[in-house]
Write a protein that holds these residues in place. Structure first.
Motif, PDB file in Angstrom:
ATOM      1  N   ASN A  41      -0.145  32.097  47.113  1.00 13.02           N
ATOM      2  CA  ASN A  41       0.187  30.693  47.349  1.00 13.02           C
ATOM      3  C   ASN A  41      -1.016  29.768  47.241  1.00 13.02           C
ATOM      4  OD1 ASN A  41      -1.230  31.367  49.619  1.00 13.02           O
ATOM      5  ND2 ASN A  41       0.332  30.734  51.087  1.00 13.02           N
ATOM      6  N   ALA A  42      -2.133  30.264  46.695  1.00 12.53           N
ATOM      7  CA  ALA A  42      -3.342  29.444  46.683  1.00 12.53           C
ATOM      8  C   ALA A  42      -4.307  29.909  45.602  1.00 12.53           C
ATOM      9  CB  ALA A  42      -4.033  29.524  48.051  1.00 12.53           C
ATOM     10  N   PHE A  43      -5.249  29.027  45.233  1.00  6.13           N
ATOM     11  CA  PHE A  43      -6.382  29.447  44.420  1.00  6.13           C
ATOM     12  C   PHE A  43      -7.625  28.695  44.887  1.00  6.13           C
ATOM     13  CE2 PHE A  43      -5.036  25.702  41.979  1.00  6.13           C
ATOM     14  CZ  PHE A  43      -6.247  25.102  41.639  1.00  6.13           C
ATOM     15  N   VAL A  44      -8.762  29.340  44.685  1.00  6.00           N
ATOM     16  CA  VAL A  44     -10.062  28.779  45.052  1.00  6.00           C
ATOM     17  C   VAL A  44     -10.971  28.936  43.836  1.00  6.00           C
ATOM     18  CG1 VAL A  44     -12.035  28.902  46.609  1.00  6.00           C
ATOM     19  CG2 VAL A  44      -9.737  29.439  47.464  1.00  6.00           C
ATOM     20  N   VAL A  45     -11.636  27.840  43.451  1.00  2.05           N
ATOM     21  CA  VAL A  45     -12.507  27.915  42.277  1.00  2.05           C
ATOM     22  C   VAL A  45     -13.691  26.958  42.450  1.00  2.05           C
ATOM     23  CG1 VAL A  45     -11.230  26.134  40.992  1.00  2.05           C
ATOM     24  CG2 VAL A  45     -12.532  27.872  39.749  1.00  2.05           C
ATOM     25  N   PRO A  46     -14.899  27.385  42.103  1.00  2.02           N
ATOM     26  CA  PRO A  46     -16.055  26.486  42.157  1.00  2.02           C
ATOM     27  C   PRO A  46     -16.084  25.564  40.933  1.00  2.02           C
ATOM     28  CG  PRO A  46     -16.696  28.808  42.328  1.00  2.02           C
ATOM     29  CD  PRO A  46     -15.305  28.766  41.816  1.00  2.02           C
ATOM     30  N   PHE A  47     -16.728  24.427  41.086  1.00  2.00           N
ATOM     31  CA  PHE A  47     -16.940  23.534  39.947  1.00  2.00           C
ATOM     32  C   PHE A  47     -18.208  22.716  40.204  1.00  2.00           C
ATOM     33  CE2 PHE A  47     -14.645  20.874  42.924  1.00  2.00           C
ATOM     34  CZ  PHE A  47     -15.206  19.615  42.771  1.00  2.00           C
ATOM     35  N   ARG A  48     -18.718  22.167  39.122  1.00  2.00           N
ATOM     36  CA  ARG A  48     -19.882  21.293  39.232  1.00  2.00           C
ATOM     37  C   ARG A  48     -19.479  19.881  38.844  1.00  2.00           C
ATOM     38  NH1 ARG A  48     -24.711  23.557  39.924  1.00  2.00           N
ATOM     39  NH2 ARG A  48     -25.899  21.980  38.773  1.00  2.00           N
ATOM     40  N   LEU A  49     -19.987  18.939  39.606  1.00  2.00           N
ATOM     41  CA  LEU A  49     -19.670  17.533  39.400  1.00  2.00           C
ATOM     42  C   LEU A  49     -20.955  16.791  39.053  1.00  2.00           C
ATOM     43  CD1 LEU A  49     -17.621  15.197  39.548  1.00  2.00           C
ATOM     44  CD2 LEU A  49     -18.152  15.009  41.994  1.00  2.00           C
ATOM     45  N   ARG A  50     -20.996  16.277  37.830  1.00  3.29           N
ATOM     46  CA  ARG A  50     -22.212  15.579  37.384  1.00  3.29           C
ATOM     47  C   ARG A  50     -22.204  14.150  37.903  1.00  3.29           C
ATOM     48  NH1 ARG A  50     -26.216  16.526  34.337  1.00  3.29           N
ATOM     49  NH2 ARG A  50     -25.343  18.534  33.699  1.00  3.29           N
ATOM     50  N   ARG A  51     -23.312  13.790  38.577  1.00  2.32           N
ATOM     51  CA  ARG A  51     -23.477  12.439  39.098  1.00  2.32           C
ATOM     52  C   ARG A  51     -24.879  11.940  38.757  1.00  2.32           C
ATOM     53  NH1 ARG A  51     -19.272  11.093  39.131  1.00  2.32           N
ATOM     54  NH2 ARG A  51     -19.223   9.583  40.809  1.00  2.32           N
ATOM     55  N   ASN A  52     -24.982  10.909  37.912  1.00  3.72           N
ATOM     56  CA  ASN A  52     -26.280  10.290  37.596  1.00  3.72           C
ATOM     57  C   ASN A  52     -27.289  11.321  37.098  1.00  3.72           C
ATOM     58  OD1 ASN A  52     -25.233   7.817  38.474  1.00  3.72           O
ATOM     59  ND2 ASN A  52     -25.826   8.263  40.597  1.00  3.72           N
ATOM     60  N   GLU A  53     -26.902  12.065  36.073  1.00  5.50           N
ATOM     61  CA  GLU A  53     -27.769  13.059  35.438  1.00  5.50           C
ATOM     62  C   GLU A  53     -28.046  14.273  36.327  1.00  5.50           C
ATOM     63  OE1 GLU A  53     -28.307  12.701  32.324  1.00  5.50           O
ATOM     64  OE2 GLU A  53     -27.331  10.737  32.411  1.00  5.50           O
ATOM     65  N   GLU A  54     -27.458  14.329  37.515  1.00  2.00           N
ATOM     66  CA  GLU A  54     -27.598  15.498  38.378  1.00  2.00           C
ATOM     67  C   GLU A  54     -26.214  16.092  38.619  1.00  2.00           C
ATOM     68  OE1 GLU A  54     -29.640  14.579  41.936  1.00  2.00           O
ATOM     69  OE2 GLU A  54     -31.482  13.905  40.948  1.00  2.00           O
ATOM     70  N   ALA A  55     -26.195  17.351  39.027  1.00  2.00           N
ATOM     71  CA  ALA A  55     -24.910  18.017  39.263  1.00  2.00           C
ATOM     72  C   ALA A  55     -24.888  18.601  40.668  1.00  2.00           C
ATOM     73  CB  ALA A  55     -24.673  19.109  38.231  1.00  2.00           C
ATOM     74  N   ALA A  56     -23.775  18.410  41.347  1.00  2.00           N
ATOM     75  CA  ALA A  56     -23.568  18.994  42.670  1.00  2.00           C
ATOM     76  C   ALA A  56     -22.461  20.041  42.575  1.00  2.00           C
ATOM     77  CB  ALA A  56     -23.190  17.905  43.667  1.00  2.00           C
ATOM     78  N   SER A  57     -22.613  21.102  43.333  1.00  3.74           N
ATOM     79  CA  SER A  57     -21.648  22.208  43.280  1.00  3.74           C
ATOM     80  C   SER A  57     -20.652  22.116  44.434  1.00  3.74           C
ATOM     81  CB  SER A  57     -22.382  23.550  43.339  1.00  3.74           C
ATOM     82  OG  SER A  57     -23.205  23.711  42.210  1.00  3.74           O
ATOM     83  N   PHE A  58     -19.382  22.317  44.099  1.00  3.79           N
ATOM     84  CA  PHE A  58     -18.320  22.251  45.096  1.00  3.79           C
ATOM     85  C   PHE A  58     -17.356  23.418  44.913  1.00  3.79           C
ATOM     86  CE2 PHE A  58     -19.767  17.910  44.517  1.00  3.79           C
ATOM     87  CZ  PHE A  58     -19.848  17.429  45.821  1.00  3.79           C
ATOM     88  N   VAL A  59     -16.518  23.612  45.921  1.00  6.84           N
ATOM     89  CA  VAL A  59     -15.427  24.582  45.852  1.00  6.84           C
ATOM     90  C   VAL A  59     -14.121  23.829  46.035  1.00  6.84           C
ATOM     91  CG1 VAL A  59     -14.320  26.543  46.978  1.00  6.84           C
ATOM     92  CG2 VAL A  59     -16.800  26.516  46.686  1.00  6.84           C
ATOM     93  N   PHE A  60     -13.184  24.087  45.144  1.00  6.77           N
ATOM     94  CA  PHE A  60     -11.864  23.445  45.166  1.00  6.77           C
ATOM     95  C   PHE A  60     -10.855  24.478  45.666  1.00  6.77           C
ATOM     96  CE2 PHE A  60      -7.817  22.066  43.538  1.00  6.77           C
ATOM     97  CZ  PHE A  60      -7.886  20.676  43.442  1.00  6.77           C
ATOM     98  N   LYS A  61     -10.188  24.169  46.768  1.00  9.56           N
ATOM     99  CA  LYS A  61      -9.171  25.069  47.331  1.00  9.56           C
ATOM    100  C   LYS A  61      -7.840  24.331  47.367  1.00  9.56           C
ATOM    101  CE  LYS A  61      -8.024  27.783  51.489  1.00  9.56           C
ATOM    102  NZ  LYS A  61      -8.535  28.280  52.785  1.00  9.56           N
ATOM    103  N   HIS A  62      -6.844  24.927  46.731  1.00  7.71           N
ATOM    104  CA  HIS A  62      -5.517  24.304  46.702  1.00  7.71           C
ATOM    105  C   HIS A  62      -4.479  25.328  47.157  1.00  7.71           C
ATOM    106  CE1 HIS A  62      -2.286  21.601  45.548  1.00  7.71           C
ATOM    107  NE2 HIS A  62      -1.698  22.618  44.952  1.00  7.71           N
ATOM    108  N   VAL A  63      -3.578  24.872  48.032  1.00  9.65           N
ATOM    109  CA  VAL A  63      -2.540  25.741  48.594  1.00  9.65           C
ATOM    110  C   VAL A  63      -1.181  25.085  48.390  1.00  9.65           C
ATOM    111  CG1 VAL A  63      -1.665  26.844  50.680  1.00  9.65           C
ATOM    112  CG2 VAL A  63      -4.137  26.572  50.360  1.00  9.65           C
ATOM    113  N   ASP A  64      -0.211  25.881  47.985  1.00  8.81           N
ATOM    114  CA  ASP A  64       1.178  25.431  47.926  1.00  8.81           C
ATOM    115  C   ASP A  64       2.027  26.522  48.558  1.00  8.81           C
ATOM    116  OD1 ASP A  64       3.747  24.635  47.384  1.00  8.81           O
ATOM    117  OD2 ASP A  64       3.349  24.041  45.314  1.00  8.81           O
ATOM    118  N   ILE A  65       2.439  26.309  49.810  1.00  6.74           N
ATOM    119  CA  ILE A  65       3.119  27.385  50.540  1.00  6.74           C
ATOM    120  C   ILE A  65       4.543  27.618  50.035  1.00  6.74           C
ATOM    121  CG2 ILE A  65       1.743  26.916  52.607  1.00  6.74           C
ATOM    122  CD1 ILE A  65       4.280  25.739  53.868  1.00  6.74           C
TER     123      ILE A  65
END
Length: 751
Positions: A41-65
């Motif tokens: 019922n869910a997935f978790v995946v990392p991604f990078r978000l580029r902001r002003n020539e720099e990138a920050a790393s995040f984790v995206f978690k989505h659930v649908d019960i």
């Protein structure tokens, strides 16, 4: 196919972020599909978000019960609520600025959050938080000493930050669990009937793989039987700590990460956070995540945690925080740790260990998301043995104590059952339309031509049943002091009343039912306070079979104030009590539903206060700690039917923000316990000991509340010696917050 799932997930992440964050464009997002984790019922995946020539790393978690099938509606609701809880927690975490990528201060123990979204009643939940990296603490054989030290110190600071009962304790979202932790009995009651069979299966599986004889010793000590028999008592004991915080609820190695950037240990996954003793997280951690080297020195590592907790609490600076640190000393922590360790073993025995064998331990040896007790024979058998020894010792210790706690425990259990029986009588008489009103016991009428102290057949029938049952069960070991009999107003069964009616003769409760009820409360959970020990042979039950009879007579609009009261005193001190509300639902709201079974509030010294729906004590839930009362915005309850200038003068002196005028002594104590008012103000005569004994016992049990004389702040004596003059002649003041006592004393000039 995984490639298709990854592609769809990446597209979903990009579309969601672009729609939720105004400054984000899909081209700024790079999803790392190689680290995709999928569940039903869910997935978790990392991604990078580029902001002003720099990138920050995040984790995206989505659930649908809605994507999976559940065992039943309860299972689905528990799953939904767990994700709503997690979203609510992350919504309180330090925010990540979507433009700069910087994290607000305060994220020492949790990741920063970009956003957390999900309706508490919905099916979908989305959390976007910092990616702390892939650096995780040691896990293969359990967390080593270095990682354990860092994790326990971090946990201590987290607990100190969320400590409850302090003036600056942060408010909690309603989505948090009333009891944190996924294994608490209120969430896992279905496991109870499997405990003994699972224990036997486990012993059989390790009959030839028990080199230290630990499993055999557990069988001799009847661990399975004791865990089943004492399950509810353990639940109440572990849920009634006077020192509470927000617990993580799943504090194990798989949810502990060392931040690559800072090197700090942090926690993730807050699906089960909620109120609880700090020992709940601690015991769970040692059972699931500690290495053998750490468990061998468990005492030292518990002290590591406690030292950091004390330091962090004191650092909060307020006198209340310092007092909390002093109160929760190392011995107190250890005593609760033992109870929570046993309680977690109750869960593992009923839910997990029925299929554990030497072969499954070998298969799971490297399954880092599993607890060590499912991966290592040494850990499994050590947990079993420790639980068996400590539970047996606990039972034996309390069985050797004076007999009074055992007697009071039995009396309380029977009173809880009698509350349901009396409630049925009260409801049936009301439904029948013939209250059988005999007389006004006061001998006079009020200005509105209404009886001041009326009596109905429900009063008489309920008292006869209660008194007869208690005397039959306990004989002269307990003194039964009922309102109607003490006032000479209890007629014999079969007597013709003044209105020509004859009271029904209620069928006695069977011996089997009474004996089963007497087993509800265990001596290990209910204590007798030191102030009552000197006269422990004077055990009394003060009975008001129908408190709020005037409200009862006046009709349904006032029935929420009607209660059945049974208060138990030892040596003149209220130690346990029962308040049954026949006409309210499980949440304390007035109910006109003819099938309503009412609600029972019950508890005692050391065990807190519990609320259960009528006829189903297995669903009892703890009355939570109330927020600290604000003297500048006080809410008080007072009488609706016995006003007077003395009462109004006291209310003026207290200068409350709100005054609730309600009927019944028990009803007003229920208003306090439900958090609807802070105090009860009634500084004039009008109540008797049978009106207040149960309420005072429950207020005392609820984190040190109080009920005292309304004119001088002194305690009332509830010994059998006062049965000839049981009036509370100086009135009553009561509250749940112990801090309010000094405020009342100052405003009312008590001392």
């Amino acid at each position: 196919p995984r490639a298709s799932v990854a592609e769809c997930s990446a597209e979903f992440v990009a579309e969601t972020l672009a729609s939720k964050l105004q400054t984000v464009d899909a081209k700024d997002i790079a999803v790392d599909a190689s680290r995709l984790i999928t569940q039903a019922n869910a997935f978790v995946v990392p991604f990078r978000l580029r902001r002003n020539e720099e990138a920050a790393s995040f984790v995206f978690k989505h659930v649908d019960i809605s994507k999976v099938k559940y065992r039943n509606a309860e299972h689905r609701e528990r799953t939904r609520r767990s994700y709503a809880c997690e979203c609510a927690f992350y919504a309180l975490c330090p925010r990540v600025d979507e433009i700069t990528g910087r994290v607000e201060s305060g994220g020492d123990d949790v990741p920063g959050v970009l956003f957390a979204e999900g309706e508490s009643s919905g099916d979908t939940f989305t959390i976007v938080a910092q990616d702390l990296g892939k650096s995780i603490p040691s896990q293969s054989l359990g967390m080593n000493a270095v990682d354990a030290t860092d994790a326990l110190e971090m946990l201590a600071r987290f607990h100190a930050k969320w400590w409850r009962g302090l003036p600056d304790s942060p408010p909690l979202p309603p989505e948090f669990w009333p009891l944190g932790g996924y294994w608490t009995l209120d969430k896992r009651a279905a496991d109870l009937d499997r405990i003994e069979s699972h224990f036997e299966a486990l012993c059989e599986a390790f009959r030839d793989d028990d080199p230290d004889g630990l499993v055999a010793a557990c069988r001799i000590g009847e661990l399975g039987r004791n865990l089943r028999r004492y399950a509810h008592a353990l639940h109440r004991l572990t849920s009634s700590s006077s020192s509470e915080t927000v617990v993580h609820g799943d504090f194990k190695a798989a949810n502990i990460i060392r931040d690559v950037a800072s090197g700090a240990i942090k926690m993730i996954d807050f699906q089960w956070c909620g109120l609880g003793s700090p020992a709940r997280d601690l015991a769970y951690y040692f059972c699931t995540s500690a290495s053998e080297e750490v468990l061998v020195e468990k005492e030292r590592f518990i002290k590591v945690y406690h030292d950091e907790l004390t330091k962090a609490l004191r650092a909060r600076g307020s006198p209340e925080a310092v007092a909390a640190a002093d109160a929760f000393n190392l011995d107190t922590l250890k005593s609760f740790f033992v109870l929570h360790h046993i309680d977690y073993t109750r869960f593992t025995m009923g839910a997990m260990w029925g299929t554990v064998t030497p072969a499954t331990l070998q298969q799971n040896a490297n399954a880092h998301n599993q607890g060590m007790h499912k991966r290592s024979r040494w850990h499994l058998q050590r947990q079993m043995a420790d639980a068996s020894v400590t539970l047996t010792s606990y039972i034996e210790f309390h069985s050797k104590r004076a007999s009074t706690p055992s007697l009071v425990s039995e009396v309380l259990g029977v009173c809880v059952a009698l509350a349901d029986e009396a409630g049925d009588i009260v409801r049936s008489v009301a439904a029948g339309g013939s209250l059988g009103q005999v007389k006004d016991k006061s001998g006079k009428q009020g200005g509105d031509n209404k009886a001041i102290d009326p009596q109905t057949q429900a009063d008489r029938r309920a008292e006869r049943l209660i008194v007869a049952t208690l005397r039959s069960k306990f004989g002269d070991r307990v003194k039964i002091l009922g309102e109607e009999s003490l006032e000479g107003a209890l007629t014999e069964v079969g007597s013709v009343n003044a209105d020509g009616t004859i009271d029904e003769d209620d069928e006695a409760i069977s011996v089997e039912v009474v004996n089963e009820a007497a087993e509800l409360v265990k001596p290990i959970e209910l204590h007798v306070p030191p102030s009552a020990e000197a006269k422990s042979d004077d055990v009394c039950v003060w009975v008001d079979p129908l408190d709020g009879t005037r409200e009862y007579v006046e009709g349904p609009d006032h029935w929420s104030g009607v209660t059945v009261l049974m208060g138990i005193s030892v040596g003149g001190v209220p130690v346990a009590g029962v308040i049954h509300q026949p006409f309210v639902d499980y949440d304390g709201r007035p109910s006109s539903d003819p099938t309503c079974r009412g609600r029972t509030l019950w508890g005692g010294y050391n065990m807190g206060v519990w609320s259960s729906p009528g006829r189903d004590v297995s669903l009892a839930r703890r009355i939570p700690r109330l927020p600290v009362a604000d003297p500048a915005n006080l809410r008080v309850a007072t009488t609706r039917s016995h006003p007077g200038p003395v009462i109004e003068r006291a209310i003026d002196l207290l200068n409350p923000a709100e005054v609730v005028r309600a009927g019944g002594a028990g009803g007003k104590v229920a208003l306090i316990l439900d958090g609807r008012v802070d105090a009860w103000v009634f500084p004039q005569k009008g109540t008797k000991r049978w009106d207040t004994c149960a309420g005072e016992a429950l207020l005392r049990a609820h984190h040190g509340g109080w009920l005292v004389s309304g004119t001088n702040g002194q305690s009332y004596d509830y010994s059998s010696e006062v049965q000839s003059s049981p009036g509370n002649v100086d009135g009553v003041m009561a509250a749940s917050d112990p801090r309010l006592l000094s405020h009342f004393a100052s405003r009312l000039g008590w001392y």
